[in-house]
Design a protein around this motif. Structure first.
Motif, PDB file in Angstrom:
ATOM      1  N   GLY A  94     -25.504   6.623 -36.282  1.00  0.00           N
ATOM      2  CA  GLY A  94     -25.284   5.580 -35.280  1.00  0.00           C
ATOM      3  C   GLY A  94     -25.884   5.980 -33.951  1.00  0.00           C
ATOM      4  O   GLY A  94     -26.014   7.174 -33.641  1.00  0.00           O
ATOM      5  N   ALA A  95     -26.265   4.980 -33.163  1.00  0.00           N
ATOM      6  CA  ALA A  95     -26.778   5.236 -31.820  1.00  0.00           C
ATOM      7  C   ALA A  95     -25.662   5.775 -30.934  1.00  0.00           C
ATOM      8  O   ALA A  95     -24.470   5.661 -31.252  1.00  0.00           O
ATOM      9  N   GLN A 103     -15.219   9.687 -33.398  1.00  0.00           N
ATOM     10  CA  GLN A 103     -16.190  10.208 -34.366  1.00  0.00           C
ATOM     11  C   GLN A 103     -16.976  11.375 -33.795  1.00  0.00           C
ATOM     12  O   GLN A 103     -17.279  12.345 -34.513  1.00  0.00           O
ATOM     13  N   LEU A 104     -17.307  11.310 -32.500  1.00  0.00           N
ATOM     14  CA  LEU A 104     -18.033  12.412 -31.880  1.00  0.00           C
ATOM     15  C   LEU A 104     -17.187  13.677 -31.878  1.00  0.00           C
ATOM     16  O   LEU A 104     -17.669  14.777 -32.195  1.00  0.00           O
ATOM     17  N   ARG A 105     -15.908  13.537 -31.541  1.00  0.00           N
ATOM     18  CA  ARG A 105     -15.008  14.693 -31.562  1.00  0.00           C
ATOM     19  C   ARG A 105     -14.840  15.237 -32.977  1.00  0.00           C
ATOM     20  O   ARG A 105     -14.771  16.449 -33.187  1.00  0.00           O
ATOM     21  N   GLU A 106     -14.779  14.346 -33.965  1.00  0.00           N
ATOM     22  CA  GLU A 106     -14.643  14.790 -35.351  1.00  0.00           C
ATOM     23  C   GLU A 106     -15.867  15.592 -35.777  1.00  0.00           C
ATOM     24  O   GLU A 106     -15.746  16.622 -36.452  1.00  0.00           O
ATOM     25  N   SER A 107     -17.047  15.138 -35.384  1.00  0.00           N
ATOM     26  CA  SER A 107     -18.266  15.864 -35.722  1.00  0.00           C
ATOM     27  C   SER A 107     -18.266  17.254 -35.089  1.00  0.00           C
ATOM     28  O   SER A 107     -18.635  18.245 -35.734  1.00  0.00           O
ATOM     29  N   PRO A 147     -33.350  10.101 -33.594  1.00  0.00           N
ATOM     30  CA  PRO A 147     -32.614   8.915 -33.140  1.00  0.00           C
ATOM     31  C   PRO A 147     -31.684   8.420 -34.238  1.00  0.00           C
ATOM     32  O   PRO A 147     -32.047   8.395 -35.417  1.00  0.00           O
ATOM     33  N   GLY A 148     -30.489   8.077 -33.864  1.00  0.00           N
ATOM     34  CA  GLY A 148     -29.533   7.537 -34.820  1.00  0.00           C
ATOM     35  C   GLY A 148     -28.604   8.565 -35.437  1.00  0.00           C
ATOM     36  O   GLY A 148     -27.652   8.197 -36.122  1.00  0.00           O
ATOM     37  N   VAL A 149     -28.856   9.850 -35.210  1.00  0.00           N
ATOM     38  CA  VAL A 149     -27.956  10.884 -35.740  1.00  0.00           C
ATOM     39  C   VAL A 149     -27.581  11.885 -34.642  1.00  0.00           C
ATOM     40  O   VAL A 149     -27.368  13.064 -34.904  1.00  0.00           O
ATOM     41  N   LEU A 195     -21.617   9.556 -45.984  1.00  0.00           N
ATOM     42  CA  LEU A 195     -22.083   9.407 -44.609  1.00  0.00           C
ATOM     43  C   LEU A 195     -21.070   8.613 -43.777  1.00  0.00           C
ATOM     44  O   LEU A 195     -20.512   7.621 -44.248  1.00  0.00           O
ATOM     45  N   ALA A 196     -20.836   9.056 -42.565  1.00  0.00           N
ATOM     46  CA  ALA A 196     -20.017   8.290 -41.621  1.00  0.00           C
ATOM     47  C   ALA A 196     -20.960   7.390 -40.834  1.00  0.00           C
ATOM     48  O   ALA A 196     -21.720   7.862 -39.985  1.00  0.00           O
TER      49      ALA A 196
END
Length: 290
Positions: A94-95, A103-107, A147-149, A195-196
């Motif tokens: 995702g952008a 989701q960013l924290r999970e990653s 871009p996108g990941v 994939l998330a």
């Protein structure tokens, strides 16, 4: 302990993909494994084949709180830890505007915070042994971003920086660090249900359409062979020398090399501008540690 002696490994995410392949290769050469996985039942076939050398621990690789249980299991069952493989991971697609904070924290938890906690937990044992190897499963996306990941690459970039510093800190104790940077390998990574994928915003629907389709469409057609990768990793872990960074797959070699060359070209282009920001009388020492 000689490199030819049996090792004890901790491997996260060992139910499939790289983790499973590494576990099978290591068990096949007589090593012992603590497999830290979300679904212990998925390891039962390996337990049946290796009942005396495989310990399975339920573990959520996004939860730092579960780390002591994994390391305690290794100490209780096998008495040492020779290799830690931080393998568990997941793609986040995702952008920047599409991927939310959760989701960013999970990653970051999955790709940095929990691996770092596991390293801290095994370090006293490895120091006491005077030896050990930390294998950090990064990605070609840990050296350059697509871009996108961005959320995925952020976690891998962070892991790479943290691990590079770690390598210098622990080398005096006989502990090695190896960052593995694969390209596309035939694991479950590219499966749509793995994939998330963030909700698509119309702003980026067309701009990232090829990225989304390419990631999902690669499932089952990836060039890399996980069993060959696992054999390389296990052999290096038992060897006398490991590289700090190990690209795996022809695409990783090509793309990471191109990224390095582009970086050097850009550095040369802007070098004079960059030097102009120092005091005129400044002299930069060549041997400064940081």
């Amino acid at each position: 302990m000689a490199a030819s002696d049996p090792f004890t490994w901790i491997i996260t995410g060992a139910t499939r993909g790289f983790g499973r392949a590494i576990a099978e290769v290591a068990l096949g050469r007589g090593d012992s494994i603590v497999a830290a996985v979300r679904r212990p039942a998925a390891m039962q076939d390996l337990v049946d084949r290796h009942p005396h050398s495989l310990e399975v621990v339920e573990f959520d690789a996004r939860d730092v709180g579960g780390v002591p249980r994994v390391v305690d299991a290794a100490a209780a069952r096998f008495g040492r830890v020779d290799v830690l493989v931080n393998n568990a991971g997941r793609g986040y697609v995702g952008a920047a505007e599409e991927v939310g904070e959760d989701q960013l924290r999970e990653s970051l938890a999955l790709h940095l915070f929990v691996p770092a906690a596991l390293v801290r937990a095994v370090m006293p044992t490895m120091r006491a042994q005077g030896a050990g190897t930390i294998v950090q499963m990064s990605s070609q996306g840990g050296r350059f971003a697509f871009p996108g990941v961005g959320a995925y690459c952020a976690g891998k970039f962070a892991l790479e920086g943290w691990s590079e510093a770690l390598a210098g800190e622990v080398a005096p104790f006989g502990i090695r660090v190896m960052l593995v940077e694969p390209s596309r390998f035939r694991t479950a990574f590219n499966r749509k249900d793995v994939l998330a994928i963030a909700d698509v915003d119309d702003t980026y629907r067309d701009a990232l359409a090829a990225v989304r389709a390419g990631l999902v469409g690669a499932d089952g057609a990836q060039e890399g062979d996980p069993e060959k990768a696992a054999a390389i990793i296990v052999k290096l872990a038992h060897g006398d020398e490991v590289p700090l960074r190990l690209p795996l797959g022809a695409e990783a070699v090509q793309r990471i090399g191109a990224s390095y060359r582009a970086g050097l070209t850009s550095l040369a282009q802007w070098a004079d501008v960059a030097r102009g920001s120092d005091f005129a009388e400044a002299v930069v020492p060549v041997d400064r540690p940081i």
